[in-house]
Design an enzyme around this catalytic site. Structure first.
Site, PDB file in Angstrom:
ATOM      1  N   ASP A  49      41.236 -24.283  -4.706  1.00  0.00           N
ATOM      2  CA  ASP A  49      41.484 -24.882  -6.146  1.00  0.00           C
ATOM      3  C   ASP A  49      42.663 -25.486  -6.493  1.00  0.00           C
ATOM      4  OD1 ASP A  49      40.703 -23.608  -8.994  1.00  0.00           O
ATOM      5  OD2 ASP A  49      42.874 -23.659  -9.127  1.00  0.00           O
ATOM      6  N   TYR A  77      47.888 -31.043 -11.243  1.00  0.00           N
ATOM      7  CA  TYR A  77      48.640 -30.329  -9.965  1.00  0.00           C
ATOM      8  C   TYR A  77      49.272 -31.481  -9.146  1.00  0.00           C
ATOM      9  CZ  TYR A  77      46.466 -26.112 -10.945  1.00  0.00           C
ATOM     10  OH  TYR A  77      45.609 -24.992 -11.681  1.00  0.00           O
ATOM     11  N   LYS A 116      39.965 -30.035 -11.845  1.00  0.00           N
ATOM     12  CA  LYS A 116      39.944 -29.808 -13.248  1.00  0.00           C
ATOM     13  C   LYS A 116      40.128 -30.895 -14.026  1.00  0.00           C
ATOM     14  CE  LYS A 116      41.797 -25.145 -12.198  1.00  0.00           C
ATOM     15  NZ  LYS A 116      42.838 -25.317 -11.284  1.00  0.00           N
ATOM     16  N   HIS A 174      39.928 -27.849 -17.828  1.00  0.00           N
ATOM     17  CA  HIS A 174      41.168 -27.070 -17.590  1.00  0.00           C
ATOM     18  C   HIS A 174      42.025 -26.346 -18.747  1.00  0.00           C
ATOM     19  CE1 HIS A 174      45.147 -27.442 -14.841  1.00  0.00           C
ATOM     20  NE2 HIS A 174      44.726 -26.166 -15.283  1.00  0.00           N
TER      21      HIS A 174
HETATM   22  N1  LIG Z   1      43.092 -22.852 -14.791  1.00  0.00           N
HETATM   23  C1  LIG Z   1      44.499 -22.803 -15.084  1.00  0.00           C
HETATM   24  O1  LIG Z   1      44.928 -22.809 -16.405  1.00  0.00           O
HETATM   25  C2  LIG Z   1      45.543 -22.259 -14.090  1.00  0.00           C
HETATM   26  C3  LIG Z   1      46.821 -21.815 -14.737  1.00  0.00           C
HETATM   27  C4  LIG Z   1      47.776 -21.349 -13.564  1.00  0.00           C
HETATM   28  C5  LIG Z   1      47.227 -21.416 -12.189  1.00  0.00           C
HETATM   29  N2  LIG Z   1      45.850 -21.784 -11.753  1.00  0.00           N
HETATM   30  C6  LIG Z   1      45.634 -21.737 -10.307  1.00  0.00           C
HETATM   31  O2  LIG Z   1      45.598 -20.298  -9.863  1.00  0.00           O
HETATM   32  C7  LIG Z   1      46.466 -20.356  -8.579  1.00  0.00           C
HETATM   33  C8  LIG Z   1      47.395 -19.170  -8.330  1.00  0.00           C
HETATM   34  O3  LIG Z   1      48.244 -18.912  -9.317  1.00  0.00           O
HETATM   35  P1  LIG Z   1      49.785 -18.984  -9.464  1.00  0.00           P
HETATM   36  O4  LIG Z   1      50.276 -19.926  -8.147  1.00  0.00           O
HETATM   37  O5  LIG Z   1      50.234 -19.278 -10.730  1.00  0.00           O
HETATM   38  O6  LIG Z   1      50.400 -17.486  -9.094  1.00  0.00           O
HETATM   39  P2  LIG Z   1      49.852 -16.385  -7.971  1.00  0.00           P
HETATM   40  O7  LIG Z   1      48.823 -16.779  -6.934  1.00  0.00           O
HETATM   41  O8  LIG Z   1      49.739 -15.228  -8.655  1.00  0.00           O
HETATM   42  O9  LIG Z   1      51.307 -15.949  -7.133  1.00  0.00           O
HETATM   43  C9  LIG Z   1      51.862 -17.036  -6.444  1.00  0.00           C
HETATM   44  C10 LIG Z   1      53.375 -16.506  -5.922  1.00  0.00           C
HETATM   45  O10 LIG Z   1      53.021 -15.385  -5.273  1.00  0.00           O
HETATM   46  C11 LIG Z   1      53.527 -15.656  -3.845  1.00  0.00           C
HETATM   47  N3  LIG Z   1      52.566 -14.906  -2.933  1.00  0.00           N
HETATM   48  C12 LIG Z   1      51.488 -15.282  -2.403  1.00  0.00           C
HETATM   49  N4  LIG Z   1      50.989 -14.293  -1.719  1.00  0.00           N
HETATM   50  C13 LIG Z   1      52.016 -13.141  -1.510  1.00  0.00           C
HETATM   51  C14 LIG Z   1      52.051 -12.169  -0.828  1.00  0.00           C
HETATM   52  N5  LIG Z   1      50.883 -11.715   0.027  1.00  0.00           N
HETATM   53  N6  LIG Z   1      53.220 -11.509  -0.692  1.00  0.00           N
HETATM   54  C15 LIG Z   1      54.195 -11.885  -1.407  1.00  0.00           C
HETATM   55  N7  LIG Z   1      54.193 -12.993  -2.279  1.00  0.00           N
HETATM   56  C16 LIG Z   1      52.983 -13.924  -2.310  1.00  0.00           C
HETATM   57  C17 LIG Z   1      53.777 -17.018  -3.642  1.00  0.00           C
HETATM   58  O11 LIG Z   1      54.768 -17.435  -2.758  1.00  0.00           O
HETATM   59  P3  LIG Z   1      54.694 -18.099  -1.381  1.00  0.00           P
HETATM   60  O12 LIG Z   1      53.701 -19.540  -1.679  1.00  0.00           O
HETATM   61  O13 LIG Z   1      56.033 -18.425  -0.828  1.00  0.00           O
HETATM   62  O14 LIG Z   1      53.711 -17.378  -0.524  1.00  0.00           O
HETATM   63  C18 LIG Z   1      53.941 -17.614  -5.048  1.00  0.00           C
HETATM   64  O15 LIG Z   1      55.142 -17.561  -5.278  1.00  0.00           O
HETATM   65  C19 LIG Z   1      47.198 -21.660  -8.930  1.00  0.00           C
HETATM   66  O16 LIG Z   1      48.033 -22.126  -7.794  1.00  0.00           O
HETATM   67  C20 LIG Z   1      46.260 -22.567  -9.370  1.00  0.00           C
HETATM   68  O17 LIG Z   1      45.306 -22.992  -8.419  1.00  0.00           O
HETATM   69  C21 LIG Z   1      44.958 -21.976 -12.711  1.00  0.00           C
END
Ligand SMILES: NC(=O)c1ccc[n+]([C@@H]2O[C@H](COP(=O)([O-])OP(=O)(O)OC[C@H]3O[C@@H](n4cnc5c(N)ncnc54)[C@H](OP(=O)(O)O)[C@@H]3O)[C@@H](O)[C@H]2O)c1
Length: 276
Positions: free
Chosen positions: A45, A50, A75, A108
């Site tokens: 994704d 990004y 997106k 997006h």
């Molecule tokens: N469509 C939209 O509007 C939108 C908005 C926001 C996000 N997104 C998408 O959603 C994806 C995920 O969201 P996000 O990055 O905001 O948050 P998330 O996936 O909920 O959390 C990411 C955080 O959790 C940590 N993490 C991941 N796996 C872990 C584990 N097993 N144990 C401990 N910590 C862990 C990561 O650190 P490390 O990297 O150090 O492991 C990072 O700091 C984004 O990357 C993006 O692709 C889309």
């Protein structure tokens, strides 16, 4: 391990977990994404916003895994809403990714103050008809915005990617999606920070199962029928997140986890949030 799959309303088959790539940039980002592909991730994704479509394209090429085995999502950014603008933005994304086609192309944010998401949706229908985007969908669309594009075009988005985690379980949106054949994808599925992973409800259930808090949360998503997109730069965490399907939570446990509900974490209300 084989990752369970979900078939979208247009026939495209997606693994039921994907890699979020926000903040995976530069050479480290490429290495992280290659590592994730080697661990078994087949849904990646990204988004124009990004600034890492180039890294994603390079990682896919470097992975050695055939391109057609990987589902690439990107997106459309808010500043490119409009029919012609969407066509041009898509072409730029395709070139930056270095791909002949994009598997899943999403709007997006709806940016209702701009009010051109319907024009973008019409362009995306053309991109799908031309085979350049295999599947088209949206992110952050409310029932109202979804109904508007469906009523105007008769084309139902394959996916709506929304903020979804135990603090914001989105029962009503998920029910609307199910009713219309729209697949829910979860962004920030782990709630982004450690706060959610440290909730006693989560740590107790995880300990009882012998799984990590993140695995427990991801299983909650997949048992709700959503596709979570956890981001991790770390190969070990990528691996454990991917391997979160070999236990089941009871309906009561799912409800207990959903009981953490308190609303959106970052104020991203699609009715007012603007992202260009
Ligand atoms: N469509 C939209 O509007 C939108 C908005 C926001 C996000 N997104 C998408 O959603 C994806 C995920 O969201 P996000 O990055 O905001 O948050 P998330 O996936 O909920 O959390 C990411 C955080 O959790 C940590 N993490 C991941 N796996 C872990 C584990 N097993 N144990 C401990 N910590 C862990 C990561 O650190 P490390 O990297 O150090 O492991 C990072 O700091 C984004 O990357 C993006 O692709 C889309």
């Amino acid at each position: 391990m084989t990752t369970p799959t979900v078939t979208l309303n247009d026939g495209l088959v997606l693994p039921q977990i994907g890699l979020g790539t926000y903040k995976l940039t530069g050479d480290d980002g490429i290495a992280s994404i290659v590592g994730a592909i080697h661990e078994g991730y087949r849904l990646i994704d990204t988004a124009t916003r990004y600034n890492n479509e180039g890294e994603v394209g390079k990682a896919i090429a470097a992975s050695g895994v055939p391109r057609e085995e990987i589902i690439v999502t990107t997106k459309l950014r808010g500043s490119a809403h409009g029919f012609d603008e969407t066509m041009a933005a898509f072409e730029l994304s395709r070139q930056t990714l270095g791909l002949d086609y994009i598997d899943l192309y999403l709007i997006h944010w709806p940016n209702p103050s701009v009010n051109r998401y319907l024009d973008s949706w019409q362009a995306m229908i053309e991109l799908k008809d031309d085979g350049l985007a295999k599947s088209i969908g949206v992110c952050n669309f409310t029932e109202e915005f979804l109904s508007k594009i469906i009523d105007a075009t008769g084309v139902v988005p394959s996916v709506n990617q929304i903020e979804l985690h135990p603090y914001f379980p989105q029962a009503q949106m998920r029910a609307f999606h199910a009713q219309h054949g729209i697949q829910t994808e979860s962004w920030s599925p782990l709630g982004k920070t450690e706060e959610l992973r440290n909730e006693k409800v989560i740590t107790d259930l995880a300990q009882a199962r012998g799984v990590t808090p993140a695995q427990l949360i991801l299983r909650w998503h997949t048992q709700l029928g959503a596709i979570p997109l956890p981001k991790s730069a770390d190969r070990g965490r990528q691996m454990s997140n991917l391997h979160s399907f070999d236990f089941d939570l009871s309906p009561e446990e799912l409800d207990v986890i959903s009981g953490l509900e308190r609303g959106r974490l970052w104020g991203g209300d699609p009715n007012t949030h603007e992202e260009m």
